[in-house]
Motif scaffolding. Structure first.
Motif, PDB file in Angstrom:
ATOM      1  N   GLY A 216      49.991 -64.454  12.409  1.00 14.50           N
ATOM      2  CA  GLY A 216      50.533 -65.699  12.933  1.00 14.50           C
ATOM      3  C   GLY A 216      52.017 -65.689  13.204  1.00 14.50           C
ATOM      4  O   GLY A 216      52.622 -66.742  13.425  1.00 14.50           O
ATOM      5  N   SER A 217      52.632 -64.504  13.241  1.00 11.74           N
ATOM      6  CA  SER A 217      54.094 -64.433  13.383  1.00 11.74           C
ATOM      7  C   SER A 217      54.564 -64.317  14.830  1.00 11.74           C
ATOM      8  O   SER A 217      55.764 -64.324  15.090  1.00 11.74           O
ATOM      9  N   ASN A 218      53.628 -64.174  15.761  1.00 11.97           N
ATOM     10  CA  ASN A 218      54.035 -64.092  17.171  1.00 11.97           C
ATOM     11  C   ASN A 218      54.692 -65.405  17.603  1.00 11.97           C
ATOM     12  O   ASN A 218      54.443 -66.467  17.028  1.00 11.97           O
ATOM     13  N   ILE A 219      55.539 -65.343  18.628  1.00 12.29           N
ATOM     14  CA  ILE A 219      56.393 -66.478  18.981  1.00 12.29           C
ATOM     15  C   ILE A 219      56.255 -66.820  20.462  1.00 12.29           C
ATOM     16  O   ILE A 219      56.271 -65.947  21.326  1.00 12.29           O
ATOM     17  N   TRP A 220      56.148 -68.105  20.732  1.00  9.44           N
ATOM     18  CA  TRP A 220      56.151 -68.642  22.086  1.00  9.44           C
ATOM     19  C   TRP A 220      57.316 -69.609  22.235  1.00  9.44           C
ATOM     20  O   TRP A 220      57.577 -70.420  21.345  1.00  9.44           O
ATOM     21  N   ASN A 221      57.987 -69.581  23.373  1.00  6.31           N
ATOM     22  CA  ASN A 221      58.802 -70.728  23.757  1.00  6.31           C
ATOM     23  C   ASN A 221      57.863 -71.865  24.135  1.00  6.31           C
ATOM     24  O   ASN A 221      56.739 -71.633  24.583  1.00  6.31           O
ATOM     25  N   VAL A 222      58.329 -73.094  23.970  1.00  6.25           N
ATOM     26  CA  VAL A 222      57.512 -74.259  24.303  1.00  6.25           C
ATOM     27  C   VAL A 222      58.337 -75.252  25.115  1.00  6.25           C
ATOM     28  O   VAL A 222      59.569 -75.264  25.051  1.00  6.25           O
ATOM     29  N   VAL A 223      57.649 -76.100  25.879  1.00 10.85           N
ATOM     30  CA  VAL A 223      58.320 -77.163  26.632  1.00 10.85           C
ATOM     31  C   VAL A 223      57.287 -78.219  26.991  1.00 10.85           C
ATOM     32  O   VAL A 223      56.107 -77.911  27.198  1.00 10.85           O
ATOM     33  N   HIS A 224      57.717 -79.466  27.026  1.00 13.15           N
ATOM     34  CA  HIS A 224      56.831 -80.564  27.435  1.00 13.15           C
ATOM     35  C   HIS A 224      56.699 -80.566  28.946  1.00 13.15           C
ATOM     36  O   HIS A 224      57.659 -80.304  29.672  1.00 13.15           O
ATOM     37  N   VAL A 225      55.516 -80.894  29.436  1.00 12.05           N
ATOM     38  CA  VAL A 225      55.265 -80.840  30.875  1.00 12.05           C
ATOM     39  C   VAL A 225      56.225 -81.739  31.647  1.00 12.05           C
ATOM     40  O   VAL A 225      56.646 -81.413  32.766  1.00 12.05           O
ATOM     41  N   SER A 226      56.593 -82.881  31.093  1.00 12.96           N
ATOM     42  CA  SER A 226      57.504 -83.783  31.808  1.00 12.96           C
ATOM     43  C   SER A 226      58.873 -83.157  32.011  1.00 12.96           C
ATOM     44  O   SER A 226      59.564 -83.465  32.994  1.00 12.96           O
ATOM     45  N   ASP A 227      59.282 -82.265  31.101  1.00 18.45           N
ATOM     46  CA  ASP A 227      60.585 -81.605  31.250  1.00 18.45           C
ATOM     47  C   ASP A 227      60.555 -80.553  32.352  1.00 18.45           C
ATOM     48  O   ASP A 227      61.567 -80.303  33.008  1.00 18.45           O
ATOM     49  N   VAL A 228      59.392 -79.942  32.570  1.00 20.32           N
ATOM     50  CA  VAL A 228      59.249 -79.024  33.709  1.00 20.32           C
ATOM     51  C   VAL A 228      59.398 -79.805  35.006  1.00 20.32           C
ATOM     52  O   VAL A 228      60.095 -79.383  35.936  1.00 20.32           O
ATOM     53  N   SER A 229      58.771 -80.976  35.069  1.00 22.36           N
ATOM     54  CA  SER A 229      58.863 -81.809  36.269  1.00 22.36           C
ATOM     55  C   SER A 229      60.299 -82.235  36.542  1.00 22.36           C
ATOM     56  O   SER A 229      60.728 -82.292  37.706  1.00 22.36           O
ATOM     57  N   VAL A 230      61.044 -82.539  35.490  1.00 24.80           N
ATOM     58  CA  VAL A 230      62.452 -82.923  35.666  1.00 24.80           C
ATOM     59  C   VAL A 230      63.247 -81.770  36.264  1.00 24.80           C
ATOM     60  O   VAL A 230      64.055 -81.967  37.188  1.00 24.80           O
TER      61      VAL A 230
END
Length: 350
Positions: A216-230
């Motif tokens: 479980g140590s692998n890492i993803w960046n994350v972002v909310h979909v609304s921030d992509v739209s912005v």
């Protein structure tokens, strides 16, 4: 009047982006590509002012013709379709010049930053590979071209976009937006959830526990979909200003992240929320094999166990982009309810 051609309106990001565009800028004249009458009817009901054209990414003549009629094209449907990229560039070049360029914004994805070791050896999924690199799109932008693996996902298409200006005589200015693991309920007319969140939820609800691939140590960046739209809206606004403060061309690679989380940090709160909602008996964590995960959902091992790390500096520096979407934890009740309903497990919530 600003004229846009948007490809991917029935998708997760494309749908949310069009919602954001129409709310903030109803004067923009939008044409959208849809593949079938059924989805077109859904879009038309929600957005009667949007002009719909019917076809798919293999309809090169259609894509070129529609691109030639607009100022800005957004390709939000497929990160790897070289033919559609070429058709869009040809269409924009047909009707624009170096002094009055057209603009092309293409959406790539987090898989382009996977470590080479994962591409070679899938057994490393679920761990943090030794060759993990944290990319950035500012000082380290050259890494995105030279040091990502030769067989990296999306790389061929990325290069076709960021190096396009040398082939179109400056008549088209290009940019790439590359989001990581996107979460949150979208506001579009069709698909309102990504693959990342629902995949984890489906595995948890099927197994009745919080499931970890590897340690479980692998890492993803994350972002909310609304921030992509912005971010996409900020780039369109810059294009309307003749380029604005945005970078275009070779340097115009915009990572799009609001932090990062390990697989464990993603799964633990989801398991706790599922238990609180009565969807599973206990929030305990357990191991799951790649084979079992993939039985539950195709490519679940990659969605759960990959690593993709980067820093989105360019959007913040050039465009003043600041992610403000709800946190992963805040989105979990809605996400779990939606997946539970799909699985026939929803019996009313707390």
């Amino acid at each position: 009047m600003t004229k846009l051609f948007i490809i991917g309106i029935t998708g997760y990001v494309g749908g949310d982006t069009v919602y954001a565009f129409t709310q903030a800028n109803p004067e923009w004249e939008i044409t959208a590509l849809v593949r079938c009458i059924d989805k077109g009817a859904v879009v038309a009901k929600e957005y009667p002012a949007i002009k719909l054209v019917y076809g798919d990414l293999d309809n090169s003549d259609l894509l070129a013709n529609e691109s030639s009629k607009v100022d800005i094209v957004l390709q939000l449907a497929n990160a790897d379709h070289i033919g559609s990229i070429q058709a869009i560039l040809a269409g924009l070049q047909r009707s624009h010049t170096r002094d009055a360029p057209g603009y092309f914004i293409h959406m790539s994805g987090a898989a382009s930053l996977f470590p080479a070791s994962i591409l070679r050896d899938p057994s490393q999924l679920g761990t943090l590979p030794a060759d993990t690199h944290i990319y950035d799109d500012w000082d380290g932008r050259v890494d995105l071209y030279k040091f990502t693996p030769p067989n990296a996902y999306h790389k061929r298409a990325d290069l076709a976009v960021t190096h396009a200006e040398q082939h179109v005589n400056g008549a088209v200015r290009c940019a790439i937006v590359s989001p990581p693991a996107i979460y949150g309920t979208g506001r579009g007319p069709c698909h309102r959830h990504s693959m990342i969140g629902p995949c984890r939820a489906r595995v948890i609800l099927t197994e009745g526990a919080g499931c970890l691939l590897g340690d479980g140590s692998n890492i993803w960046n994350v972002v909310h979909v609304s921030d992509v739209s912005v971010l996409l809206a900020l780039l369109v606004e810059a294009a309307i200003q003749g380029g604005g403060k945005a970078d275009w061309g070779h340097d115009a690679y915009y990572l799009c992240e609001a932090g990062e989380m390990t697989q464990r940090e993603l799964v633990e709160p989801m398991a706790k929320e599922a238990a609180r909602m009565g969807l599973i008996a206990s929030p305990e964590l357990k191991a799951i094999t790649r084979e079992r995960a993939n039985e539950i959902m195709s490519f679940a091992d990659v969605l759960m166990g990959s690593t993709s790390r980067g820093r989105s500096i360019r959007a913040r520096e050039r465009l003043g982009w600041v992610p403000k979407g709800r946190s992963w934890a805040e989105e979990l009740p809605d996400l779990l309810e939606a997946v539970a309903r799909e699985m026939g497990l929803w019996k009313g919530g707390v």
